[in-house]
Every structure is written in structure tokens, then in C-alpha cells.
Enzyme design. Structure first.
Site, PDB file in Angstrom:
ATOM      1  N   LEU A 171       0.979  -1.198   0.035  1.00  0.00           N
ATOM      2  CA  LEU A 171      -0.052   0.186   0.016  1.00  0.00           C
ATOM      3  C   LEU A 171       1.040   1.297  -0.119  1.00  0.00           C
ATOM      4  O   LEU A 171       1.985   1.270   0.846  1.00  0.00           O
ATOM      5  CB  LEU A 171      -0.920   0.051   1.041  1.00  0.00           C
ATOM      6  N   ASP A 172       0.598   2.299  -0.780  1.00  0.00           N
ATOM      7  CA  ASP A 172       1.340   3.417  -0.952  1.00  0.00           C
ATOM      8  C   ASP A 172       1.375   4.276   0.515  1.00  0.00           C
ATOM      9  O   ASP A 172       0.533   4.077   1.493  1.00  0.00           O
ATOM     10  CB  ASP A 172       1.155   4.434  -1.962  1.00  0.00           C
ATOM     11  N   VAL A 173       2.291   4.992   0.913  1.00  0.00           N
ATOM     12  CA  VAL A 173       2.298   5.845   1.973  1.00  0.00           C
ATOM     13  C   VAL A 173       1.091   6.404   2.369  1.00  0.00           C
ATOM     14  O   VAL A 173       0.882   6.497   3.616  1.00  0.00           O
ATOM     15  CB  VAL A 173       3.468   6.725   1.854  1.00  0.00           C
ATOM     16  N   ASN A 174       0.592   6.876   1.378  1.00  0.00           N
ATOM     17  CA  ASN A 174      -0.967   7.727   1.983  1.00  0.00           C
ATOM     18  C   ASN A 174      -2.125   6.818   1.988  1.00  0.00           C
ATOM     19  O   ASN A 174      -3.149   7.307   2.148  1.00  0.00           O
ATOM     20  CB  ASN A 174      -1.220   8.834   0.945  1.00  0.00           C
TER      21      ASN A 174
END
Length: 291
Positions: A107-110
Site C-alpha cells: 500500500l502506498d504511504v498515503n
């Protein structure tokens, strides 16, 4: 009997097949003193080293398949170490001896929500592989007007820079204020930032993104952000059956000694609060050092 190197190392917990193939391509793995090649086959007596360190090759019968669900907060990276010292998802997972956790996708950081981790790299590889068509579900908060025409385009398919992509389902979830509205979407692949890019192709913004399901595994209700929970043997075997793997017969969970969810989640919340305090203090100290 010989087996492919990447399959053996994935089973032994050194990463997913994709990660190990990348290591081989980078020349980081040696077999019997020689640089390994992608697709190379080895036997049980082979000497294998990763970055110069000898690895332990495990047989199928000696590997215990464990699976964790993790509630990822925004701001954490899906990497083992970050050169800038930012928090990573691996920092909160239980430590093990002789094995390591392999992430099932990223999952991306955001993005927050459900992440799966396993000790079985072959299971991770199959759960991620597009041929298995394992469904992912996301709750998405959209800023901007969403029309029926946009939804139809997103279901039919949109040309992105890395090929055609689409959502299998899009359902309005209600809630939100003003121009913000929640939707639940599903798709069967995990390209980089795919959910965000699909919506952005329609000139609206994703203001919040949460993964709530991977296959049949739901983000557990009440599991605090930064908390993990281990799947029982029945759930592990349902996951393995879904991708054509044989059932596991061992588990690290003893049902006779399990504490209640309320007690476990309370402990997680306390540990998360202490960790946030330590991070804030470390940031304060680093800021003062730079002055």
C-alpha cells in the site's frame, strides 16, 4: 530432486518469488560459489548465499505457514528499511527466529487499511499473481462530482500509462460532506497506485483510500491502526486452498490460551500510543540537533 531456486527461497521465507528474482537479477545470490541465474534449479544439498550470508533451505514439511493481518496507518512505508528513517510496516510485526515476514502486495504511504503478511513466500506470490484473480476491495473518499458516465467508463476500462485498467464493481457507500463522497470499489490486480490513478483519470481526487478486504480476508473490526492479528489454521487453509496450495497442519495459535479481542486490542492501542510518543520525542531531538 531439484526445485527452482526462487521457489525454494520463497518457501524458506526469504521473500516472494518476485523479490527473489529481483535479487538474482542483481547478482546478490550465489549457489555453490557461483552467481545464480533466474530459473536455476537446486537440490537440497546446495550451498546458497544472499549478500554473502548463508541461508537455511527448508523442506516443505518443515515450514509452518503463518499469516498476519495488519492495519496499516497512513504515513508508514511498505519497505524493510528506509534510508530517511521514516516508519515502516515491518517495525511493528512480531519478531521471529529462522524466518521472516513477506508482504502480500503493498500500500502506498498515503493509503491505510489491510495488509497481509506470511512466512510462506509461495503463498504470497500466488495471492499477488494476476492469474489467480484474487479480489481486493477499497473504501475510497472522492472529492469532486462523480457522474454515471464516469462510473461506466471506470467499469468498462480506462487506458493508463501501463495499460488498460478497470474496476469490477463500484458502489456508493454514503457519508461524506460537501463534494466528498465515499465509494467501495473492487478489482483483481494490484498495480502501483492503480485505484488512485483510475479515479484521477476522471479528473476527480482521492482524498482518502482504505483497503478493507483482500480475497476473503476482511480488515478486522476494532483492530487499531498499527495492530496485527494472526489467522487461525482454518482461515490459513481457506487462503491456501483459494490459490491451489495444500493445507497446513500446524499453527502457532493455541485456542486454549487466546486472550479476548478487547484485551488484545487495548494492548495494541497502548503500544501504538507509546510508539507515537517515542517518534515525537525523536523528531524533537533531531530538530534541536539541526539548530
Amino acid at each position: 530432486m531439484t526445485e527452482k531456486l526462487q521457489k525454494v527461497l520463497a518457501r524458506s521465507g526469504y521473500g516472494s518469488r518476485r523479490e527473489i528474482e529481483a535479487m538474482i537479477g542483481a547478482g546478490r545470490i550465489r549457489v555453490n560459489g557461483k552467481v545464480a541465474q533466474v530459473g536455476e534449479r537446486i537440490d537440497a544439498d546446495a550451498s546458497v548465499r544472499i549478500d554473502g550470508h548463508e541461508v537455511v533451505i527448508k523442506s516443505e514439511s518443515s515450514v509452518v505457514c503463518r499469516v498476519l493481518t495488519y492495519h496499516k496507518p497512513e504515513g508508514e512505508l511498505c519497505t524493510r528499511k528506509d534510508p530517511e528513517g521514516r516508519p515502516t510496516v515491518y517495525e511493528r510485526l512480531p519478531r521471529m527466529s529462522g524466518a521472516r515476514w513477506v508482504a502480500v502486495g503493498r500500500l502506498d504511504v498515503n493509503t491505510s487499511g489491510l495488509l497481509l503478511f506470511t512466512t510462506d513466500g509461495e503463498l504470497a506470490n500466488r495471492l499477488m499473481h494476476p492469474s489467480q484473480e484474487v479480489e481486493r476491495e477499497y473504501a475510497v473518499r472522492i472529492f469532486g462530482e462523480v457522474t454515471d458516465a464516469m462510473i461506466n467508463r471506470l467499469k468498462k476500462g480506462v487506458q493508463l500509462e501501463d495499460g488498460l485498467a478497470h474496476f469490477d464493481t463500484i458502489k456508493a457507500a454514503g457519508g461524506g460532506e460537501g463534494m466528498n463522497r465515499w465509494y467501495h470499489v473492487t478489482l483483481k490486480e494490484g498495480r502501483n497506485r492503480e485505484v488512485r490513478r483510475l479515479w484521477e483519470s476522471q479528473e476527480v481526487q482521492v482524498s482518502r483510500l482504505i483497503r478493507v478486504r483482500y480475497g476473503d480476508i476482511q480488515l478486522e473490526s476494532g483492530l487499531p491502526q498499527g495492530g496485527w492479528s494472526e489467522l487461525g489454521l482454518e482461515q490459513v487453509n481457506e487462503l491456501r486452498a483459494k490459490v491451489g496450495l495444500p493445507p497446513e497442519d500446524k499453527s502457532f495459535i493455541d485456542p486454549r490460551h487466546q486472550e479476548s479481542k478487547q484485551r488484545k486490542f487495548a494492548k495494541i492501542r497502548k503500544a501504538t500510543s507509546r510508539r507515537k510518543d517515542r517518534l515525537r520525542e525523536a523528531q524533537r531531538v533531531n530538530k534541536n540537533k539541526r539548530k
